[in-house]
Design an enzyme around this catalytic site. Structure first.
Site, PDB file in Angstrom:
ATOM      1  N   ASP A 200       0.899  -1.154   0.000  1.00 42.64           N
ATOM      2  CA  ASP A 200       0.000   0.000   0.000  1.00 42.64           C
ATOM      3  C   ASP A 200       0.939   1.206   0.000  1.00 42.64           C
ATOM      4  OD1 ASP A 200      -1.582   2.192   0.606  1.00 42.64           O
ATOM      5  OD2 ASP A 200      -2.916   1.044   1.905  1.00 42.64           O
ATOM      6  N   HIS A 201       1.074   1.831  -1.169  1.00 47.67           N
ATOM      7  CA  HIS A 201       2.160   2.815  -1.293  1.00 47.67           C
ATOM      8  C   HIS A 201       1.980   4.014  -0.360  1.00 47.67           C
ATOM      9  CE1 HIS A 201      -0.660   4.507  -4.248  1.00 47.67           C
ATOM     10  NE2 HIS A 201      -0.139   5.668  -3.895  1.00 47.67           N
ATOM     11  N   HIS A 263      -5.922   2.835   1.529  1.00 43.24           N
ATOM     12  CA  HIS A 263      -5.117   3.987   1.948  1.00 43.24           C
ATOM     13  C   HIS A 263      -5.701   4.722   3.158  1.00 43.24           C
ATOM     14  CE1 HIS A 263      -3.227   3.152  -1.751  1.00 43.24           C
ATOM     15  NE2 HIS A 263      -3.981   3.877  -2.530  1.00 43.24           N
TER      16      HIS A 263
END
Lengths: 511, 368
Positions: A200-201, A263
């Site tokens: 999950d950047h 996010h």
């Protein structure tokens, strides 16, 4: 007395503030794709240029298109020049690109994996990558099964003694709880949880990582981080862009699945979690899962009271006319997909009882930005009431992107003989406080996966708990469609979202 | 006869009375427009005994301030001046930030301390620091003796350059004293060590290959070729090898002194002992007009060489392990001037444990 043979390179010890990962081969499935060109290889180049990668590294692109390693390197070279955060040095790229090879195969061809295994063994011998393998699934989820199955059948999922094999899985981790479970079972059939890194950047962003430091390394914040002092929290992710060529995916997904499930719930977890027992991956992830389990479920009519969904209509962004969502290329003209969602979420535990978390995400909003705003309670309206002055509440804002930093709004007396109170802001900007460039999220995450540090990756139970919460909302949405509001592109969303937060006598922040 | 000191105050800003510095700085900000914001995250103090470096030091401060907003204090101290005198100047360094709508400004205060006034250095420094912010002191040239306990105990990061010292061996012993004395909380930052960082990274990377790192147990010799005057740099590199590989100095105190040896011959100067009592010889070759710096490590038949040609942007790395590896690669070599090195140092938080350990390994070999 004979000396014990070294098990690793002792000259690396203490050289970096973080350790250099083990030598390894990184195998990218979907090597022809956008992610590889825009993010992964530029991130690898930047790591190499910063001296953060071991010299003994191999990058193998695995994809269906017919091309040679030379052509592949050339394509990547062009992409790196375009997308790298630092200027590309030709000689350095030349040197790094020597570690890149291309392996052509259909994902469903077992022979392709047998020859990949041979290729990796050759690279181990030639480049000293020691049998360590990191598989990156940069492909659509419908390709996962065939790739994982073939990795398992070819034995590439298991490492030789003293080596390791890991897999990085890109989001989306399913589209609902059942599909996430299926996907997780699938991954688990080839790699156990300790080998699995779900990217999950957002978690790789410097400010997201700083939330824990800010909360737990500063006594002044943690002592006030509870329902006694905090009125509510706003988490916002806004972007001026539309679907930009992702219509096929986005129209099926929508803002809730695309942004909130992963996010924004991750940011909520970092904001709301208790201090972990340690800084190891599982201690932190245990605390995040507790937050997800404490989310008050939103189901049935509660959904329509606490969640607003909307879709952008035609409007103007940055002075340019833009089309309505339903008029975008590859979007169903009758689509009910939400491009904006606002939620009131409650974390039912002792710390947060009665403190709503307002989450807002949307496309085609006036300005891009992601932030967490912690709104503190008002001071008792006693002392300054007689002066007629308004005393603004304190707000602590953690800016995730862009212009990463933290600001604190407080009140100050204006200079002069009369008592006038004005809000002032203490501002901390990463860019100006620390004289170095912030690395891209993918740089940090790739390095962590190579080093076996899963802290910034989502664990299976985190993903599934998040889906449990999201699925209930979707279930309610399926029962009716007349709640979908339309907002003008370039506005801050529908009035229903304003009404949602107004019930708490608050307003959305202006970014 | 005393050397004449040429002091040029132009470029140092507005001359002010020392007692009025804060007031004058306040005026400076009052007169500026709203787009300027004063910022400070560290106290950055430069001490120099060389008046000709003031212009260059002011330029360095300006560059540093763009990355690390600071209260900068530049001190020129001239204790040999016959009459005591103290003078001060103030100015500001402003830099555009973000999209350019605002400017972040750092203050610079410059002092000239003549004669006995130079003894008032601690008082002058401490009374003009930004409260609660760390103090980074860059002491150019040799450290003074005796060390002023009060001064050092307040310094958070002491920056110096062992490559520039006139008596490096003596000074290194002095520095070591700081780590056990009242300044033991002080982080030692040797720019010479910072400058060697790319060498350490590149040398370590030579041994990443699975066939290479086992050879670290079999090192027979290390030859370092560096430019003239780089012996301390070479010694720090050797100290790093010794600390990472658990070597001890052979015949410590008995060996021929490195700093009495003849230059330019590349003959073995001394030896370390490995944990299994094998001798590891090392040699340092210094030469004038050095076009190429190199480190050659021999382990039986295997060789590992890292070299850097003058002005090149890359190292050349060569690994030869018979019948296994015969490779040549290039590795990044970040070219850094003094300002870049300082920036690298200031951007790196934390202590330098490897430096302290390396120093411990070489000090027995460096007799005063």
């Amino acid at each position: 007395m004979p000396t014990e043979p070294f098990q690793s390179n002792p000259l690396r010890d203490g050289l970096n503030l973080r350790s250099i990962p083990d030598p390894c081969s990184l195998i990218i499935f979907g090597a022809s794709g956008d992610l590889t060109h825009r993010k992964l290889v530029p991130a690898l180049y930047n790591l190499a240029a910063d001296g953060a990668l071991p010299q003994a590294i191999s990058v193998v692109g695995f994809a269906r298109r017919d091309k040679t390693s030379e052509v592949f390197r050339k394509e990547l070279g062009e992409a790196v020049r375009k997308f790298s955060r630092q200027a590309v040095n030709d000689e350095l790229w030349e040197n790094f690109s020597n570690s890149i090879t291309y392996h052509r195969s259909e994902f469903d061809n077992p022979e392709g994996y047998v020859s990949l295994a041979r290729h990796l063994e050759e690279l181990d011998a030639a480049r000293g990558t020691r049998g360590n393998r990191l598989f990156y699934l940069a492909v659509a989820p419908d390709q996962f099964e065939v790739i994982l199955e073939n990795l398992r059948k070819s034995g590439l999922n298991t490492a030789a003694p003293g080596s390791w094999a890991r897999v990085i899985v890109e989001k989306p981790f399913g589209t609902d709880l059942p599909s996430a479970r299926r996907l997780n079972d699938l991954v688990e059939s080839a790699f156990d949880e300790s080998q699995t890194y779900r990217i999950d950047h957002y978690l790789g962003k410097e400010t997201a990582q700083n939330i824990m430091v800010m909360r737990f390394a500063n006594a002044i914040f943690e002592a006030m981080w509870n329902s006694r002092y905090i009125d509510h929290v706003q988490i916002t992710a806004s972007e001026p862009l539309g679907v930009e060529g992702r219509a096929g995916y986005y129209d099926k997904s929508g803002a809730l699945r695309d942004m909130v499930q992963n996010h924004l719930l991750q940011l909520l977890c970092l904001t709301a979690m208790e201090p972990p027992a340690g800084l190891d991956a599982d201690s932190i992830r245990d605390e995040k899962v507790k937050v997800l389990r404490s989310l008050r479920p939103l189901a049935g009519d509660e959904v329509f009271r606490h969640v607003v969904r909307a879709q952008y209509g035609a409007g103007a962004v940055n002075g340019k006319r833009v089309a309505a969502y339903r008029d975008e290329l590859n979007v169903n003209p009758e689509s009910n997909t939400e491009t904006f969602v606002a939620l009131e979420v409650n974390v039912d535990n002792w710390r947060w009882a009665g403190v709503p978390f307002f989450i807002r995400v949307g496309k085609r909003l006036p300005k891009g930005g992601t932030e967490i705003a912690v709104q503190f309670k008002s001071v008792p309206p006693v002392l300054f009431r007689a002066t007629g002055e308004t005393v603004d509440d304190n707000v602590l804002v953690i800016r995730i992107q862009p212009d990463e930093g933290i600001s604190l709004r407080m009140c100050a007396k204006m200079p002069g003989s009369s008592l006038r109170i004005e809000p002032v802001k203490m501002d901390f900007h990463y860019g100006t406080s620390f004289g170095k460039a912030t690395p891209e999220a993918y740089e940090r995450l790739l390095l962590d996966a190579m080093s076996g540090d899963a802290t910034l990756f989502a664990r299976r139970d985190e993903v599934e708990e998040a889906w449990k919460f999201i699925d209930l909302i979707h279930e309610a949405w399926r029962t009716r469609s007349n709640d979908l509001a339309i907002y003008s592109a370039g506005s801050w969303g529908p009035s229903e979202a304003d009404e949602l937060i107004k019930r708490h006598e608050a307003t959305w922040r202006r970014l | 006869m005393e050397k004449a000191v040429t002091f040029d105050p132009s470029g140092l800003g507005l001359p002010v009375e020392i007692g009025l510095i804060d007031k004058e700085l306040g005026k400076l900000w009052e007169s500026s427009d709203d787009t300027k914001t004063r910022a400070s995250l560290i106290n950055f103090v430069i001490h120099t005994g060389d008046p000709s470096s003031l212009k260059a030091d002011t330029e360095i401060i300006s560059t540093i301030a763009a990355k690390h907003a600071c209260r900068a204090i530049l001190i020129f101290s001239n204790p040999s001046a016959p009459a005591p005198a103290a003078q001060a100047w103030i100015n500001a360094h402003c830099h555009q930030t973000g999209k350019g709508e605002r400017q972040l400004c750092s203050e610079q205060i410059t002092f000239r301390l003549d004669g006995e006034s130079a003894n008032a250095l601690p008082n002058i420094v401490f009374s003009h620091l930004d409260t609660d912010l760390p103090l980074c002191l860059w002491w150019q040239g040799d450290l003074p003796e005796p060390l002023d306990e009060t001064l050092w105990s307040w310094v958070d990061r002491l920056i110096y350059d062992s490559a520039k010292w006139s008596r490096p061996v003596h000074q290194l012993h002095l520095v070591r004293h700081l780590t056990v004395g009242s300044g033991k909380g002080t982080v030692l930052c040797d720019l010479n060590w910072t400058r060697l960082q790319p060498w350490r990274y590149a040398l370590a990377s030579l041994f990443d290959h699975s066939a290479a790192f086992p050879k670290l147990n079999q090192i027979d010799s290390i030859n370092v070729e560096l430019g003239n005057g780089s012996r301390i740099s070479a010694m720090l590199l050797l100290g790093w090898f010794a600390s990472q590989l658990n070597w001890t100095a052979a015949n410590s105190g008995e060996s021929q002194s490195l700093f009495r040896g003849r230059q330019g011959e590349g003959r073995p100067l001394d030896e370390f002992l490995s944990p299994d009592n094998r001798k590891i010889s090392f040699a340092i070759t210094e030469s004038q007009n050095q076009e190429r710096n190199a480190v050659l490590i021999r382990c039986g038949d295997s060789e590992f060489e890292l070299s850097h040609a003058a002005n090149a942007e890359f190292f050349e790395a060569r690994i030869h392990i018979p019948e296994t590896i015969d490779s040549r690669q290039i590795l990044p070599f970040p070219r850094r001037n003094t300002t870049d090195t300082l920036l690298a140092e200031l951007s790196r938080a934390g202590r330098h444990p490897l430096y302290t350990k390396s120093l411990e390994k070489i000090l027995p070999l460096l007799r005063r």
